[in-house]
Design an enzyme around this catalytic site. Structure first.
Site, PDB file in Angstrom:
ATOM      1  N   ARG A 182      69.170 100.349  69.726  1.00  9.88           N
ATOM      2  CA  ARG A 182      68.596  99.192  70.420  1.00  9.88           C
ATOM      3  C   ARG A 182      69.478  97.960  70.506  1.00  9.88           C
ATOM      4  NH1 ARG A 182      62.507  99.367  68.205  1.00  9.88           N
ATOM      5  NH2 ARG A 182      62.140 101.341  69.241  1.00  9.88           N
ATOM      6  N   HIS A 232      63.761  94.313  71.469  1.00 15.12           N
ATOM      7  CA  HIS A 232      63.551  95.593  72.158  1.00 15.12           C
ATOM      8  C   HIS A 232      64.156  95.463  73.546  1.00 15.12           C
ATOM      9  CE1 HIS A 232      61.742  99.190  73.746  1.00 15.12           C
ATOM     10  NE2 HIS A 232      61.271  99.492  72.545  1.00 15.12           N
ATOM     11  N   HIS A 260      61.137  91.797  68.950  1.00 21.04           N
ATOM     12  CA  HIS A 260      60.251  92.938  68.712  1.00 21.04           C
ATOM     13  C   HIS A 260      59.947  93.163  67.240  1.00 21.04           C
ATOM     14  CE1 HIS A 260      58.426  96.798  69.544  1.00 21.04           C
ATOM     15  NE2 HIS A 260      59.321  97.447  68.829  1.00 21.04           N
ATOM     16  N   GLU A 297      63.934 109.217  70.230  1.00 18.78           N
ATOM     17  CA  GLU A 297      64.194 107.835  70.645  1.00 18.78           C
ATOM     18  C   GLU A 297      65.632 107.468  70.293  1.00 18.78           C
ATOM     19  OE1 GLU A 297      61.026 105.601  68.784  1.00 18.78           O
ATOM     20  OE2 GLU A 297      59.553 106.322  70.220  1.00 18.78           O
ATOM     21  N   ARG A 342      66.874  98.352  62.602  1.00 16.11           N
ATOM     22  CA  ARG A 342      65.883  99.407  62.334  1.00 16.11           C
ATOM     23  C   ARG A 342      65.994 100.541  63.350  1.00 16.11           C
ATOM     24  NH1 ARG A 342      60.303 100.291  64.285  1.00 16.11           N
ATOM     25  NH2 ARG A 342      60.826  98.664  65.782  1.00 16.11           N
TER      26      ARG A 342
HETATM   27  P1  FAD Z   1      50.398  94.431  61.560  1.00 18.94           P
HETATM   28  O1  FAD Z   1      49.941  95.722  62.079  1.00 18.94           O
HETATM   29  O2  FAD Z   1      50.971  93.468  62.512  1.00 18.94           O
HETATM   30  O3  FAD Z   1      49.173  93.730  60.824  1.00 18.94           O
HETATM   31  C1  FAD Z   1      49.300  92.420  60.327  1.00 18.94           C
HETATM   32  C2  FAD Z   1      47.950  91.966  59.840  1.00 18.94           C
HETATM   33  O4  FAD Z   1      48.089  90.783  59.059  1.00 18.94           O
HETATM   34  C3  FAD Z   1      46.964  91.625  60.942  1.00 18.94           C
HETATM   35  O5  FAD Z   1      45.704  92.135  60.574  1.00 18.94           O
HETATM   36  C4  FAD Z   1      46.910  90.091  60.921  1.00 18.94           C
HETATM   37  O6  FAD Z   1      45.695  89.539  61.374  1.00 18.94           O
HETATM   38  C5  FAD Z   1      47.082  89.848  59.432  1.00 18.94           C
HETATM   39  N1  FAD Z   1      47.568  88.511  59.095  1.00 18.94           N
HETATM   40  C6  FAD Z   1      48.758  87.955  59.365  1.00 18.94           C
HETATM   41  N2  FAD Z   1      48.825  86.712  58.841  1.00 18.94           N
HETATM   42  C7  FAD Z   1      47.639  86.477  58.238  1.00 18.94           C
HETATM   43  C8  FAD Z   1      47.080  85.384  57.536  1.00 18.94           C
HETATM   44  N3  FAD Z   1      47.738  84.223  57.360  1.00 18.94           N
HETATM   45  N4  FAD Z   1      45.824  85.495  57.046  1.00 18.94           N
HETATM   46  C9  FAD Z   1      45.093  86.634  57.231  1.00 18.94           C
HETATM   47  N5  FAD Z   1      45.576  87.704  57.906  1.00 18.94           N
HETATM   48  C10 FAD Z   1      46.829  87.623  58.392  1.00 18.94           C
HETATM   49  N6  FAD Z   1      56.893 100.763  65.049  1.00 18.94           N
HETATM   50  C11 FAD Z   1      57.039 102.098  64.956  1.00 18.94           C
HETATM   51  O7  FAD Z   1      57.370 102.622  63.888  1.00 18.94           O
HETATM   52  N7  FAD Z   1      56.795 102.878  66.042  1.00 18.94           N
HETATM   53  C12 FAD Z   1      56.417 102.374  67.239  1.00 18.94           C
HETATM   54  O8  FAD Z   1      56.187 103.123  68.178  1.00 18.94           O
HETATM   55  C13 FAD Z   1      56.288 100.979  67.365  1.00 18.94           C
HETATM   56  N8  FAD Z   1      55.934 100.416  68.545  1.00 18.94           N
HETATM   57  C14 FAD Z   1      55.691  99.079  68.588  1.00 18.94           C
HETATM   58  C15 FAD Z   1      55.230  98.518  69.778  1.00 18.94           C
HETATM   59  C16 FAD Z   1      54.894  97.183  69.831  1.00 18.94           C
HETATM   60  C17 FAD Z   1      54.380  96.584  71.115  1.00 18.94           C
HETATM   61  C18 FAD Z   1      55.062  96.372  68.692  1.00 18.94           C
HETATM   62  C19 FAD Z   1      54.701  94.926  68.725  1.00 18.94           C
HETATM   63  C20 FAD Z   1      55.556  96.917  67.511  1.00 18.94           C
HETATM   64  C21 FAD Z   1      55.882  98.268  67.455  1.00 18.94           C
HETATM   65  N9  FAD Z   1      56.349  98.849  66.282  1.00 18.94           N
HETATM   66  C22 FAD Z   1      56.512 100.200  66.212  1.00 18.94           C
HETATM   67  C23 FAD Z   1      56.440  98.070  65.060  1.00 18.94           C
HETATM   68  C24 FAD Z   1      55.189  98.339  64.232  1.00 18.94           C
HETATM   69  O9  FAD Z   1      54.070  98.456  65.091  1.00 18.94           O
HETATM   70  C25 FAD Z   1      54.915  97.262  63.233  1.00 18.94           C
HETATM   71  O10 FAD Z   1      56.079  96.947  62.529  1.00 18.94           O
HETATM   72  C26 FAD Z   1      53.851  97.710  62.242  1.00 18.94           C
HETATM   73  O11 FAD Z   1      52.705  98.121  62.936  1.00 18.94           O
HETATM   74  C27 FAD Z   1      53.535  96.598  61.283  1.00 18.94           C
HETATM   75  O12 FAD Z   1      52.382  96.931  60.560  1.00 18.94           O
HETATM   76  P2  FAD Z   1      51.836  95.900  59.499  1.00 18.94           P
HETATM   77  O13 FAD Z   1      50.637  96.527  58.897  1.00 18.94           O
HETATM   78  O14 FAD Z   1      52.930  95.466  58.625  1.00 18.94           O
HETATM   79  O15 FAD Z   1      51.438  94.612  60.369  1.00 18.94           O
HETATM   80  C1  SIN Z   2      58.941 101.923  71.249  1.00 13.09           C
HETATM   81  O1  SIN Z   2      57.976 102.663  71.490  1.00 13.09           O
HETATM   82  O2  SIN Z   2      59.927 101.817  71.961  1.00 13.09           O
HETATM   83  C2  SIN Z   2      58.878 101.119  70.018  1.00 13.09           C
HETATM   84  C3  SIN Z   2      59.239 101.961  68.890  1.00 13.09           C
HETATM   85  C4  SIN Z   2      59.525 101.110  67.703  1.00 13.09           C
HETATM   86  O3  SIN Z   2      59.523  99.891  67.784  1.00 13.09           O
HETATM   87  O4  SIN Z   2      59.790 101.700  66.666  1.00 13.09           O
END
Ligand code: FAD
Ligand code: SIN
Length: 537
Positions: A289, A242, A350, A114, A385
């Site tokens: 990005r 993004h 993003h 990427e 990032r």
């Molecule tokens: P999340 O997975 O968002 O989980 C957050 C949790 O907190 C959820 O369960 C939510 O309900 C809970 N929560 C929030 N506030 C509260 C509250 N007040 N009370 C109770 N629960 C709450 N990153 C990569 O490294 N590779 C990728 O390919 C990639 N692709 C992506 C594609 C998309 C479309 C998106 C949106 C992001 C992508 N990212 C990617 C970024 C990555 O997915 C996220 O940064 C990562 O998954 C965050 O994980 P997390 O566990 O911190 O939060």
């Molecule tokens: C993507 O698949 O382009 C998202 C990857 C990322 O947010 O790290």
């Protein structure tokens, strides 16, 4: 009102919360709070994959260098080294937990490349890596006897001395977390959950903006809770847009077109079919990005078009569909055949690089409170990032948080004297429009004035507009029976405020923060990171 006592309180059920819970659950009682269904997380929507060093010619040193370069030299080098050198181990652990990363016929992992990566190092499961990770982790969580998940429960605030009537301000030492107040929206009751250790894994804050790839849960709740509790928050100005979200004004959140598609050979073009990225960076469509998003923004401003295009028509049809089945099907559902048509794309909010300031074991500035995943600021990403480093960061620092928590939790005393949430005299707000309209206004202010390109004047204007909505929302909050939407709006305003204030304080263009008032980045004139200098509301 329910009152619950646990050893480990985990707020969030994405990769950060679930991987931590699995690691501490053999040692004590765990309660996971999640405000939606357990799998409704940004994790589930991750497409591209997880970056890790697996085989030569890749090396830890190369991945470290790419991460620091992408971060515009603002990453913490010690943290980068930790994250990258622990990457292989954490990926193997995900595999042990049942995550199925794609392999080649040879049996080696099929690694993608990427933007900003000098090697192929992104492990993936087709173009739905996050869904596969979330599935595997939830399967394990659900069969663990020590873990309870409360779905559709909303954490309003973490509990500190403040709730015992003790004055706490940003200079107070020893602010301590005793658990959290949690709203059950069905009964409107606010429960008191007491814990020895609390982990915030609440994810990102894309909903601060009008156009985002993030699911609706991404309202910056954890970051706002810590800031309200007078904890340290930093680097909030670094919002990653993004470059390629599917242009479809009728769909919110926006559907992501993974960067891996550009890694696979997709080329950015104008609507008329002209390549433009070489004007901005020699790496073309695979430049980091921030550069690609700014280039697209500029092209759209020059042409007046609402989108640019991603051209995949020259790629092998079968391979394209095999590697990107979700994108193929999604585009087809709105009449775009990616093997024959160009894909209309626009940038969208993003990822938030900053957040709750933590150390190398994910400890926040508040005692017994840890933060991992997107809500945390470890120092890995610096000013920008590197793609696919986020899932990695979550896995690495949840592991380290678990190591530290397991060692400490037995010596942490529970506080029994925490009062119930006081809702006396509160009334039910029957006018949802007060919340929905304010949310639209905040998103519009942030998109117009605090987006990909900023200026001092735009930031000042945004701050003044936001202050009005802040006052109105605080008035409403102080007299209302709490609802999730009201609390989320309040958190979104708080996060918007922090983004603007930290953007104003950064008197340079750096990484994701680009200001027309500082068009020439001054590499040697860094301002220190750290967000505790901000005035309170
Ligand atoms: P999340 O997975 O968002 O989980 C957050 C949790 O907190 C959820 O369960 C939510 O309900 C809970 N929560 C929030 N506030 C509260 C509250 N007040 N009370 C109770 N629960 C709450 N990153 C990569 O490294 N590779 C990728 O390919 C990639 N692709 C992506 C594609 C998309 C479309 C998106 C949106 C992001 C992508 N990212 C990617 C970024 C990555 O997915 C996220 O940064 C990562 O998954 C965050 O994980 P997390 O566990 O911190 O939060
Ligand atoms: C993507 O698949 O382009 C998202 C990857 C990322 O947010 O790290």
């Amino acid at each position: 009102m329910m009152r619950k006592v646990v050893d480990f309180l985990v707020i969030g059920s994405g990769i950060a919360g679930l991987s931590y819970a699995l690691k501490v659950a053999d040692h004590g009682k765990v309660c996971i709070i999640t405000k939606a269904k357990a799998d409704e997380t940004a994790t589930k929507y991750a497409q591209g994959g997880i970056a890790a060093v697996m085989y030569t010619p890749d090396t830890y040193e190369k991945h470290i260098r790419d991460t620091i370069n992408a971060g515009d030299d603002l990453s913490n080098p010690d943290i980068v080294r930790i994250a990258i050198t622990e990457s292989t181990e954490r990926v193997k652990e995900l595999v042990d937990w049942g995550v199925d990363f794609d392999k080649k016929k040879s049996g080696r992992y099929d690694l993608h490349k990427e933007g900003g990566h000098s090697e192929f190092r992104v492990l993936h499961h087709k173009d739905k890596t996050g869904a596969e990770i979330e599935r595997a982790l939830l399967d394990k969580i659900k069969s663990h006897p020590n873990i309870e998940i409360l779905e559709n429960h909303f954490t309003v605030d973490i509990i500190t001395q403040h709730h015992l009537g003790i004055d706490v301000n940003r200079r107070t030492e020893g602010i301590t977390c005793y658990g959290a107040y949690v709203l059950n929206p069905d009964t409107r009751e606010i429960h008191t959950i007491l814990s020895r250790i609390t982990l915030l894994a609440t994810g990102g804050a894309g909903m601060v903006y009008g156009n985002t790839t993030n699911p609706e849960i991404a309202t910056g709740d954890g970051i706002a809770m810590v800031y309200r509790a007078k904890g340290a928050v930093e680097n909030m100005e670094f919002i990653q847009f993004h470059p390629t979200t599917l242009y479809d004004p009728d769909e919110k959140p926006s559907f992501l077109i993974t960067e891996a598609l550009r890694g696979f050979g997709g080329i950015l073009k104008t609507k008329e079919g002209y390549e433009f990225m070489h004007k901005y960076d020699s790496r073309g469509s695979l430049a980091p990005r921030d550069i690609v998003a700014r280039a697209i923004d500029n092209e759209m401003k020059i042409s007046g078009d609402d989108f640019v295009c991603l051209d995949c028509r020259h790629l092998d049809r079968n391979e394209l569909i095999k590697h990107f089945p979700t994108i193929y099907a999604k585009c087809l559902s709105i009449g775009i055949d990616i093997t024959r048509d160009m894909i209309p794309v626009v940038p969208g909010a993003h990822y938030i690089c900053g957040g709750i300031k933590v150390d190398e074991f994910a400890r926040s500035s508040i005692l017994h409170l840890y933060a991992t995943g997107e809500c945390a600021s470890t120092g890995l990403h610096g000013a920008n990032r590197l793609a696919s480093n986020s899932l990695l960061e979550s896995a690495v620092f949840s592991h380290r948080a678990a190591l530290d928590s397991k060692e400490k939790f037995r010596n942490i005393k529970l506080r029994e004297d925490i009062p119930e949430w006081n809702a006396e005299g509160m009334i039910l707000n029957e006018e949802m429009v007060l919340i929905t309209q304010s949310l639209k206004e905040v998103q519009s202010i942030m998109t117009s004035y605090v987006g990909i390109v900023r200026s001092n004047l735009r930031l000042q204007r945004a701050l003044e507009r936001l202050a009005i909505i802040y006052r109105e929302t605080e008035d409403l909050y102080n007299k209302s029976i709490l609802t999730v939407k009201l609390c989320e709006l309040r958190n979104i305003i708080m996060v918007g405020y922090l983004i603007i204030k930290m953007a104003m304080a950064r008197k340079e263009s750096r990484g994701l923060h680009y200001s027309i008032d500082y068009p020439h980045p001054k590499k040697d004139d860094h301002i220190p990171t750290g967000g505790n200098g901000l005035s309170d509301y």
